[in-house]
Design a protein around this motif. Structure first.
Motif, PDB file in Angstrom:
ATOM      1  N   LYS A 308       0.834  -1.209   0.000  1.00 51.87           N
ATOM      2  CA  LYS A 308       0.000   0.000   0.000  1.00 51.87           C
ATOM      3  C   LYS A 308       0.871   1.261   0.000  1.00 51.87           C
ATOM      4  O   LYS A 308       0.575   2.225  -0.721  1.00 51.87           O
ATOM      5  CB  LYS A 308      -0.917  -0.009   1.213  1.00 51.87           C
ATOM      6  CG  LYS A 308      -1.994  -1.086   1.168  1.00 51.87           C
ATOM      7  CD  LYS A 308      -2.850  -1.063   2.428  1.00 51.87           C
ATOM      8  CE  LYS A 308      -3.925  -2.142   2.380  1.00 51.87           C
ATOM      9  NZ  LYS A 308      -4.746  -2.170   3.620  1.00 51.87           N
ATOM     10  N   VAL A 309       1.937   1.255   0.808  1.00 49.99           N
ATOM     11  CA  VAL A 309       2.814   2.422   0.866  1.00 49.99           C
ATOM     12  C   VAL A 309       3.540   2.599  -0.460  1.00 49.99           C
ATOM     13  O   VAL A 309       3.730   3.728  -0.928  1.00 49.99           O
ATOM     14  CB  VAL A 309       3.816   2.268   2.030  1.00 49.99           C
ATOM     15  CG1 VAL A 309       4.862   3.373   1.999  1.00 49.99           C
ATOM     16  CG2 VAL A 309       3.078   2.282   3.361  1.00 49.99           C
ATOM     17  N   TYR A 310       3.940   1.479  -1.078  1.00 51.68           N
ATOM     18  CA  TYR A 310       4.604   1.581  -2.380  1.00 51.68           C
ATOM     19  C   TYR A 310       3.671   2.196  -3.422  1.00 51.68           C
ATOM     20  O   TYR A 310       4.098   2.987  -4.269  1.00 51.68           O
ATOM     21  CB  TYR A 310       5.071   0.196  -2.835  1.00 51.68           C
ATOM     22  CG  TYR A 310       5.849   0.199  -4.122  1.00 51.68           C
ATOM     23  CD1 TYR A 310       7.208   0.514  -4.130  1.00 51.68           C
ATOM     24  CD2 TYR A 310       5.236  -0.104  -5.333  1.00 51.68           C
ATOM     25  CE1 TYR A 310       7.930   0.522  -5.301  1.00 51.68           C
ATOM     26  CE2 TYR A 310       5.950  -0.102  -6.519  1.00 51.68           C
ATOM     27  CZ  TYR A 310       7.298   0.205  -6.495  1.00 51.68           C
ATOM     28  OH  TYR A 310       8.009   0.220  -7.674  1.00 51.68           O
ATOM     29  N   ALA A 315       2.100   6.772  -6.743  1.00 51.68           N
ATOM     30  CA  ALA A 315       1.109   7.793  -7.091  1.00 51.68           C
ATOM     31  C   ALA A 315       1.710   9.192  -6.956  1.00 51.68           C
ATOM     32  O   ALA A 315       1.475  10.066  -7.804  1.00 51.68           O
ATOM     33  CB  ALA A 315      -0.119   7.659  -6.189  1.00 51.68           C
ATOM     34  N   LEU A 316       2.496   9.410  -5.912  1.00 52.37           N
ATOM     35  CA  LEU A 316       3.134  10.716  -5.718  1.00 52.37           C
ATOM     36  C   LEU A 316       4.063  11.044  -6.884  1.00 52.37           C
ATOM     37  O   LEU A 316       3.994  12.130  -7.477  1.00 52.37           O
ATOM     38  CB  LEU A 316       3.897  10.718  -4.393  1.00 52.37           C
ATOM     39  CG  LEU A 316       4.523  12.034  -3.924  1.00 52.37           C
ATOM     40  CD1 LEU A 316       4.666  12.033  -2.405  1.00 52.37           C
ATOM     41  CD2 LEU A 316       5.890  12.285  -4.555  1.00 52.37           C
ATOM     42  N   VAL A 320       3.665  14.020  -9.743  1.00 55.29           N
ATOM     43  CA  VAL A 320       4.697  15.049  -9.912  1.00 55.29           C
ATOM     44  C   VAL A 320       5.106  15.133 -11.375  1.00 55.29           C
ATOM     45  O   VAL A 320       5.259  16.233 -11.931  1.00 55.29           O
ATOM     46  CB  VAL A 320       5.921  14.730  -9.027  1.00 55.29           C
ATOM     47  CG1 VAL A 320       7.109  15.612  -9.409  1.00 55.29           C
ATOM     48  CG2 VAL A 320       5.581  14.937  -7.558  1.00 55.29           C
ATOM     49  N   TRP A 321       5.260  13.985 -12.012  1.00 54.77           N
ATOM     50  CA  TRP A 321       5.652  13.973 -13.426  1.00 54.77           C
ATOM     51  C   TRP A 321       4.538  14.528 -14.303  1.00 54.77           C
ATOM     52  O   TRP A 321       4.789  15.276 -15.256  1.00 54.77           O
ATOM     53  CB  TRP A 321       6.025  12.561 -13.849  1.00 54.77           C
ATOM     54  CG  TRP A 321       6.597  12.440 -15.223  1.00 54.77           C
ATOM     55  CD1 TRP A 321       6.055  11.796 -16.293  1.00 54.77           C
ATOM     56  CD2 TRP A 321       7.834  12.998 -15.690  1.00 54.77           C
ATOM     57  NE1 TRP A 321       6.862  11.889 -17.388  1.00 54.77           N
ATOM     58  CE2 TRP A 321       7.974  12.625 -17.049  1.00 54.77           C
ATOM     59  CE3 TRP A 321       8.827  13.769 -15.111  1.00 54.77           C
ATOM     60  CZ2 TRP A 321       9.055  13.006 -17.819  1.00 54.77           C
ATOM     61  CZ3 TRP A 321       9.921  14.147 -15.872  1.00 54.77           C
ATOM     62  CH2 TRP A 321      10.018  13.762 -17.207  1.00 54.77           C
ATOM     63  N   PHE A 346      -6.144   8.474  -6.151  1.00 50.75           N
ATOM     64  CA  PHE A 346      -5.499   7.517  -7.049  1.00 50.75           C
ATOM     65  C   PHE A 346      -5.006   6.307  -6.266  1.00 50.75           C
ATOM     66  O   PHE A 346      -5.152   5.158  -6.718  1.00 50.75           O
ATOM     67  CB  PHE A 346      -4.328   8.209  -7.754  1.00 50.75           C
ATOM     68  CG  PHE A 346      -3.672   7.376  -8.819  1.00 50.75           C
ATOM     69  CD1 PHE A 346      -4.153   7.388 -10.121  1.00 50.75           C
ATOM     70  CD2 PHE A 346      -2.569   6.587  -8.526  1.00 50.75           C
ATOM     71  CE1 PHE A 346      -3.547   6.624 -11.101  1.00 50.75           C
ATOM     72  CE2 PHE A 346      -1.964   5.825  -9.499  1.00 50.75           C
ATOM     73  CZ  PHE A 346      -2.456   5.843 -10.787  1.00 50.75           C
ATOM     74  N   SER A 347      -4.422   6.527  -5.093  1.00 57.14           N
ATOM     75  CA  SER A 347      -3.895   5.428  -4.276  1.00 57.14           C
ATOM     76  C   SER A 347      -5.007   4.498  -3.830  1.00 57.14           C
ATOM     77  O   SER A 347      -4.874   3.264  -3.905  1.00 57.14           O
ATOM     78  CB  SER A 347      -3.153   5.987  -3.060  1.00 57.14           C
ATOM     79  OG  SER A 347      -2.079   6.825  -3.447  1.00 57.14           O
TER      80      SER A 347
END
Length: 353
Positions: A308-310, A315-316, A320-321, A346-347
């Motif tokens: 989940k953290v990955y 998503a972050l 950003v991109w 999104f996550s």
């Protein structure tokens, strides 16, 4: 302009590629499957036709064929692959039955190579070079026939041979050919393709991390990010393109490198800060993707939580991109104030879809 070599794209995830697989290896696997069919279907009509044209063994024992054609090309490809070390010597070997079809010295029946190649001195001392396995082994043990007395050096070689042979069991069944990469599995095209690709395709120091819950394009994006193969202004300038301004388009305060865009830029830094607060975990300040993965792998947490953290990290970086691209290319611009909310939505979508 290409950013990653095609061979690297074809390589497996363990070798740092995208696990596409090469057509070259796939074609070899399909060709070798005909040899597998030949040895596993000895009573088939087409096998009888091949044997009439090319002999009982039809070249699978690496003996030369007299007639050219499709089968000649298959055997020739197989021999070249063995000579180049693309496939192991033991891929095609006999399975022992009654020992009446196996030449003791000349055939590969121990799963490595023909015995004459390793024990050449003993082979030349044998009075019958074409002897069968049944001639040299019975229920009482090994029977040898030498053209002269065995001396000390050759006696040590003979003891080594007997030790390597181990306990050979002669049964009442017929001898048969066996085609496989190892003794624990049967022949498959996919295993053969993977085996060949593993020997021919390049390897990187970092394995590809591929998460099935993420979209394919995001997995590929993270793969390129890990290798610094994204078209940032600094990377474009390094490749000889004339870039008027190499500063970051998001903050205009530093060169637009991968490290700056995703970690040092004010936009990225603020998003990382808010993610730290959201997750409520001790998250160090990263300055490069190469710092993220070692921390992530060493993090003492269960796999479900780590996944989940990955996803949140992915998503972050992805947002950003996207925000950076929206500042350069025409179209709908992303609002900076909505980025974090979009990352959260999104996550949740990726994890619970």
């Amino acid at each position: 302009m290409y950013w990653v070599s095609w061979n690297q794209v074809l390589a497996s995830h363990d070798k740092g590629g995208l696990d596409v697989g090469s057509l070259h290896a796939f074609n070899h696997g399909l060709l070798f499957k005909w040899i597998w069919r030949f040895v596993s279907q000895p009573n088939a009509i087409w096998v009888s036709v091949i044997q009439v044209l090319h002999g009982a063994r039809a070249g699978i024992d690496l003996s030369p064929l007299q007639h050219k054609g499709v089968w000649f090309n298959i055997i020739n490809t197989f021999c070249k692959a063995k000579d180049k070390g693309i496939i192991p010597n033991h891929i095609l070997h006999f399975k022992v039955g009654d020992g009446r079809s196996i030449h003791f010295w000349l055939d590969n029946w121990r799963g490595v190579d023909a015995l004459k190649n390793k024990y050449g001195r003993l082979f030349h001392l044998d009075t019958e070079a074409n002897c069968l396995l049944a001639d040299r082994c019975n229920d009482e043990g090994w029977k040898w026939s030498w053209n002269r007395d065995i001396r000390a050096r050759n006696e040590a070689l003979l003891n080594d041979l007997i030790g390597k042979l181990g306990n050979v069991v002669i049964s009442h069944g017929t001898d048969s050919w066996h085609l496989c990469l190892d003794d624990d599995s049967d022949f498959t095209v996919s295993n053969t393709r993977a085996y060949i690709d593993d020997r021919l395709l390049p390897t990187t120091d970092v394995c590809t991390r591929w998460l099935k819950v993420l979209l394919r394009k995001i997995n590929i994006f993270l793969w390129r990010l890990a290798m610094d193969r994204l078209p940032t202004r600094v990377n474009l300038a390094r490749r000889g393109l004339e870039i008027e301004d190499t500063n970051c388009v998001s903050c205009n305060h530093n060169f637009e490198s991968v490290q700056h865009v995703f970690f040092a830029c004010s936009v990225a830094s603020e998003l990382w800060r808010r993610v730290r607060i959201w997750l409520d975990i001790h998250l160090p300040i990263f300055m490069d993707w190469s710092e993220v993965m070692p921390w992530f792998d060493s993090w003492q947490e269960n796999e479900k939580t780590k996944q989940k953290v990955y996803v949140i990290f992915a998503a972050l970086l992805w947002h950003v991109w996207r925000f950076r691209n929206s500042m350069i290319f025409p179209g709908e611009a992303l609002k900076k104030s909505f980025l974090f909310d979009s990352i959260c939505n999104f996550s949740f979508f990726m994890v619970f879809k």
